[in-house]
Design a protein around this motif. Structure first.
Motif, mmCIF file in Angstrom:
data_model
loop_
_atom_site.group_PDB
_atom_site.id
_atom_site.type_symbol
_atom_site.label_atom_id
_atom_site.label_comp_id
_atom_site.label_asym_id
_atom_site.label_seq_id
_atom_site.Cartn_x
_atom_site.Cartn_y
_atom_site.Cartn_z
ATOM 1 N N LEU A 104 40.603 12.327 50.409
ATOM 2 C CA LEU A 104 39.662 13.405 50.108
ATOM 3 C C LEU A 104 40.268 14.787 50.314
ATOM 4 O O LEU A 104 39.962 15.722 49.579
ATOM 5 N N LEU A 105 41.134 14.923 51.315
ATOM 6 C CA LEU A 105 41.667 16.233 51.670
ATOM 7 C C LEU A 105 42.960 16.573 50.957
ATOM 8 O O LEU A 105 43.320 17.744 50.822
ATOM 9 N N GLY A 106 43.693 15.569 50.519
ATOM 10 C CA GLY A 106 44.960 15.819 49.851
ATOM 11 C C GLY A 106 46.126 15.865 50.817
ATOM 12 O O GLY A 106 45.963 15.836 52.034
ATOM 13 N N PRO A 107 47.340 15.981 50.296
ATOM 14 C CA PRO A 107 48.548 15.852 51.119
ATOM 15 C C PRO A 107 48.849 17.048 52.014
ATOM 16 O O PRO A 107 49.635 16.917 52.957
ATOM 17 N N ASN A 108 48.267 18.198 51.731
ATOM 18 C CA ASN A 108 48.657 19.406 52.457
ATOM 19 C C ASN A 108 47.741 19.758 53.627
ATOM 20 O O ASN A 108 47.991 20.726 54.334
ATOM 21 N N ALA A 109 46.676 18.998 53.812
ATOM 22 C CA ALA A 109 45.786 19.254 54.948
ATOM 23 C C ALA A 109 46.358 18.605 56.207
ATOM 24 O O ALA A 109 46.939 17.519 56.160
ATOM 25 N N ILE A 110 46.172 19.277 57.324
ATOM 26 C CA ILE A 110 46.545 18.705 58.611
ATOM 27 C C ILE A 110 45.439 17.738 59.047
ATOM 28 O O ILE A 110 44.256 18.102 59.046
ATOM 29 N N ILE A 111 45.828 16.523 59.400
ATOM 30 C CA ILE A 111 44.858 15.555 59.917
ATOM 31 C C ILE A 111 45.365 15.023 61.251
ATOM 32 O O ILE A 111 46.465 14.462 61.340
ATOM 33 N N GLY A 112 44.562 15.238 62.280
ATOM 34 C CA GLY A 112 44.866 14.724 63.605
ATOM 35 C C GLY A 112 43.907 13.617 63.971
ATOM 36 O O GLY A 112 42.768 13.582 63.493
ATOM 37 N N VAL A 113 44.370 12.701 64.826
ATOM 38 C CA VAL A 113 43.565 11.544 65.194
ATOM 39 C C VAL A 113 43.583 11.368 66.703
ATOM 40 O O VAL A 113 44.633 11.521 67.345
ATOM 41 N N SER A 114 42.431 11.044 67.286
ATOM 42 C CA SER A 114 42.361 10.715 68.713
ATOM 43 C C SER A 114 42.887 9.302 68.924
ATOM 44 O O SER A 114 42.496 8.372 68.213
ATOM 45 N N VAL A 115 43.772 9.138 69.910
ATOM 46 C CA VAL A 115 44.307 7.814 70.232
ATOM 47 C C VAL A 115 44.280 7.618 71.741
ATOM 48 O O VAL A 115 44.325 8.583 72.513
ATOM 49 N N SER A 116 44.221 6.364 72.154
ATOM 50 C CA SER A 116 44.191 6.072 73.583
ATOM 51 C C SER A 116 45.102 4.910 73.956
ATOM 52 O O SER A 116 45.034 4.412 75.072
ATOM 53 N N SER A 117 45.961 4.494 73.016
ATOM 54 C CA SER A 117 46.865 3.387 73.298
ATOM 55 C C SER A 117 48.047 3.450 72.349
ATOM 56 O O SER A 117 47.976 4.094 71.285
ATOM 57 N N PRO A 118 49.150 2.773 72.697
ATOM 58 C CA PRO A 118 50.273 2.707 71.760
ATOM 59 C C PRO A 118 49.881 2.100 70.416
ATOM 60 O O PRO A 118 50.373 2.538 69.370
ATOM 61 N N ALA A 119 48.986 1.103 70.431
ATOM 62 C CA ALA A 119 48.554 0.493 69.174
ATOM 63 C C ALA A 119 47.823 1.498 68.289
ATOM 64 O O ALA A 119 48.032 1.556 67.071
ATOM 65 N N ASP A 120 46.941 2.309 68.920
ATOM 66 C CA ASP A 120 46.246 3.366 68.168
ATOM 67 C C ASP A 120 47.256 4.324 67.537
ATOM 68 O O ASP A 120 47.113 4.743 66.388
ATOM 69 N N ALA A 121 48.272 4.690 68.331
ATOM 70 C CA ALA A 121 49.268 5.654 67.854
ATOM 71 C C ALA A 121 50.058 5.093 66.680
ATOM 72 O O ALA A 121 50.299 5.791 65.679
ATOM 73 N N LYS A 122 50.480 3.839 66.776
ATOM 74 C CA LYS A 122 51.232 3.225 65.684
ATOM 75 C C LYS A 122 50.392 3.160 64.409
ATOM 76 O O LYS A 122 50.899 3.378 63.297
ATOM 77 N N ARG A 123 49.105 2.876 64.562
ATOM 78 C CA ARG A 123 48.215 2.817 63.402
ATOM 79 C C ARG A 123 48.075 4.212 62.771
ATOM 80 O O ARG A 123 48.099 4.353 61.539
ATOM 81 N N ALA A 124 47.942 5.218 63.625
ATOM 82 C CA ALA A 124 47.808 6.585 63.120
ATOM 83 C C ALA A 124 49.059 7.008 62.339
ATOM 84 O O ALA A 124 48.969 7.655 61.291
ATOM 85 N N VAL A 125 50.226 6.638 62.853
ATOM 86 C CA VAL A 125 51.474 6.957 62.166
ATOM 87 C C VAL A 125 51.516 6.259 60.808
ATOM 88 O O VAL A 125 51.842 6.866 59.778
ATOM 89 N N ALA A 126 51.190 4.979 60.800
ATOM 90 C CA ALA A 126 51.243 4.202 59.561
ATOM 91 C C ALA A 126 50.290 4.748 58.501
ATOM 92 O O ALA A 126 50.564 4.663 57.294
ATOM 93 N N GLN A 127 49.162 5.333 58.955
ATOM 94 C CA GLN A 127 48.163 5.834 58.018
ATOM 95 C C GLN A 127 48.373 7.296 57.646
ATOM 96 O O GLN A 127 47.595 7.852 56.873
#
Length: 547
Positions: A104-127
């Motif tokens: 929805l936002l396109g490639p140039n928007a900054i998107i940050g995600v809340s994480v609380s574990s290494p698994a959350d972080a790896k998922r955020a990176v992959a996405q």
């Protein structure tokens, strides 16, 4: 909206919360003052307003931030982001899925995600996240985290390891305040990759302040100081100690210790001690014997009023009966930039002691942590030494110098490991001291008295610094002065006095030794100390000894 992805400085990330403003403080006024103080990124967070009001607040926030060239992100609401053209959004684990948000936002928007574990972080990176917010680190009053796992700095470090090499940066959030900020930054450095935080996300300490500019300035200085150290070193520094101050040779070190002994005699610093009930009298007498003045206040209101006048604070929880006083005293000492010595007696013996230690260290930052092998081992999470009550069990650390150096780096504090040989480190240099007498081990409270004298001479190290340096330099340091020398002085004074006392003809055993020890603390001179001291500099940074 931007035609290219903006470069973000995450150093001091303000998350807004108008409900936390002090009475009478205008939100926009507070925002502008925080930007003047050094905020580098703003997230507009409005959980209780309707869409129209959210858009209005966000638009006015962006207008102010644009004047300071500070990007604005929107919490969760893609529609508000699109309405005002912000730099991007921040989403939680239960908000809009990241792949859909990116679509929805396109490639140039900054998107940050809340994480609380290494698994959350790896998922955020992959996405495709641009950054992650790691938390909650500690309890916070800004939001309900009662059902969430508190990560602590070590948990943050595990998440940072998962992010290493990905290009995705991270900020920490939750319960971060000036007293625990330096600990967080240093102790969260990833154990395997040495990856570290790009910044911190703050809500209440800025929004809830009546002086948000000053609050922001103070936080920003600490973050900037940490980042400078990371640019030039492969490991964190113990940033409470003035740099390039420690003498580089045995002769210079002992001369400095002698200077600190004279400063105590000439200035009679007030040493505030919240200590073990068993040793209050002995600790007070030891303080008086070396020329300082003891005060044993424990009431929370009392210790707050005392803090501006003291030279240093000792928190010894041999008998944990004054936890509230310990918490207030430590925080006030941090605020007043006075050395804080933490003696976590028997910290590994019970779950209550371990929990209390964590709670205290989440409220304030120690300058020095002093303990025996079991206590230091518990804090270092080492299995080499076990504890039985206040005593250590086992053959000791295979490499005590490495243990104290690594813990000093992780805790960003001076570490004092007492035993047959004493090891003192600031994370770079390790000094081994080999004075003492076996009678110290058969009287109650000798370790607690060591903590008392370490505290006393840390107060002297601060006075030495103030007398020989511009008081306004190194403002990012929590405590000014060479605390490595202060800690060493305290150890040498008691161990050498013990040697002299034990050799007296009137000492027949522990009872007479205790009295003689106080006498020899009183009689000890710098010349005698220099003559008898047995020290070895194991890993000076200037010789490349730090890895």
């Amino acid at each position: 909206m931007s035609s290219s992805k903006p470069k973000i400085d995450y150093s001091l990330y303000l998350v807004t919360g108008r409900e936390l403003l002090p009475p009478g403080k205008d939100y926009y006024e507070s925002l502008e003052e925080s930007l003047q103080g050094g905020v580098t990124l703003v997230q507009v967070r409005e959980k209780l307003t309707d869409t129209g009001e959210f858009i209005d607040v966000a638009r006015r926030t962006k207008e102010i931030c644009d004047r300071y060239k500070v990007p604005v992100l929107i919490n969760d609401r893609i529609d508000v982001h699109l309405a005002i053209g912000s730099a991007g959004i921040h989403i939680g684990q239960s908000d809009c899925p990241l792949p859909l948000a990116r679509q929805l936002l396109g490639p140039n928007a900054i998107i940050g995600v809340s994480v609380s574990s290494p698994a959350d972080a790896k998922r955020a990176v992959a996405q495709g996240a641009d950054y992650v917010g790691i938390g909650p680190v500690w309890p916070t009053g800004s939001k309900d985290v009662s059902k969430k796992v508190l990560l602590s700095p070590e948990g943050v470090g595990a998440v940072l390891d998962a992010l290493a090499g990905t290009g995705v940066e991270a900020v920490a959030i939750g319960g971060i305040h000036p007293p625990n900020l330096q600990y967080l930054l240093h102790a969260s450095i990833a154990p395997n990759s040495r990856n570290h935080l790009a910044g911190i996300a703050i809500i209440s300490d800025i929004v809830g302040s009546r002086i948000p500019k000053e609050a922001s300035e103070g936080l920003r200085k600490v973050v900037d100081s940490f980042k400078r150290s990371r640019e030039t070193l492969d490991h964190p520094q113990a940033i409470f100690c003035a740099k390039a101050q420690s003498p580089r040779d045995t002769e210079g070190i002992l001369a400095r210790v002698g200077d600190l002994m004279r400063i105590v005699r000439n200035n009679t610093p007030l040493i505030h001690q919240i200590t073990n009930n068993v040793v209050i009298n002995d600790s007070a007498n030891a303080t008086l014997a070396v020329g300082a003045s003891p005060i044993m206040a424990t009431n929370a209101r009392d210790v707050k009023d005392l803090s501006p006048a003291i030279g240093a604070l000792l928190v010894n929880f041999g008998t944990i009966t004054d936890k509230e006083g310990m918490m207030v005293a430590g925080r006030e000492a941090n605020v007043n930039r006075k050395p804080v010595v933490f003696d976590p007696v028997a910290v590994g013996a019970t779950s209550y002691r371990r929990e209390t230690s964590k709670e205290l260290l989440a409220h304030w930052q120690p300058t020095v942590i002093k303990g025996n092998a079991a206590e230091i081992g518990a804090l270092a999470q080492s299995a080499e030494v076990a504890t039985r009550g206040v005593d250590s069990v086992g053959s000791g650390f295979s490499d005590p110098a490495k243990v104290v150096r690594d813990l000093a780096r992780r805790r960003a504090a001076i570490i004092v490991l007492t035993g047959e040989h004493d090891y003192i480190s600031d994370g770079e240099t390790v000094i081994k001291a080999s004075n003492g007498h076996k009678l110290l081990g058969v009287i109650t409270g000798s370790g607690c008295m060591t903590g008392t004298l370490v505290t006393t001479f840390c107060a002297a190290a601060r006075l030495y610094h103030l007398a020989n340096h511009d008081p306004f330099e190194e403002e990012s340091q929590l405590v000014q002065g060479d605390m490595l020398m202060g800690a060493l002085a305290g150890v040498l004074v008691i161990t050498i006095a013990a040697e002299v006392a034990a050799a007296r003809s009137d000492v027949k055993g522990p009872g007479t030794f205790r009295a003689a020890l106080i006498d020899e603390l009183y009689n000890l001179t710098p010349d005698v100390l220099v003559e008898r001291a047995k020290i070895e500099v194991i890993s000076p940074a200037w010789k490349g000894g730090a890895d």
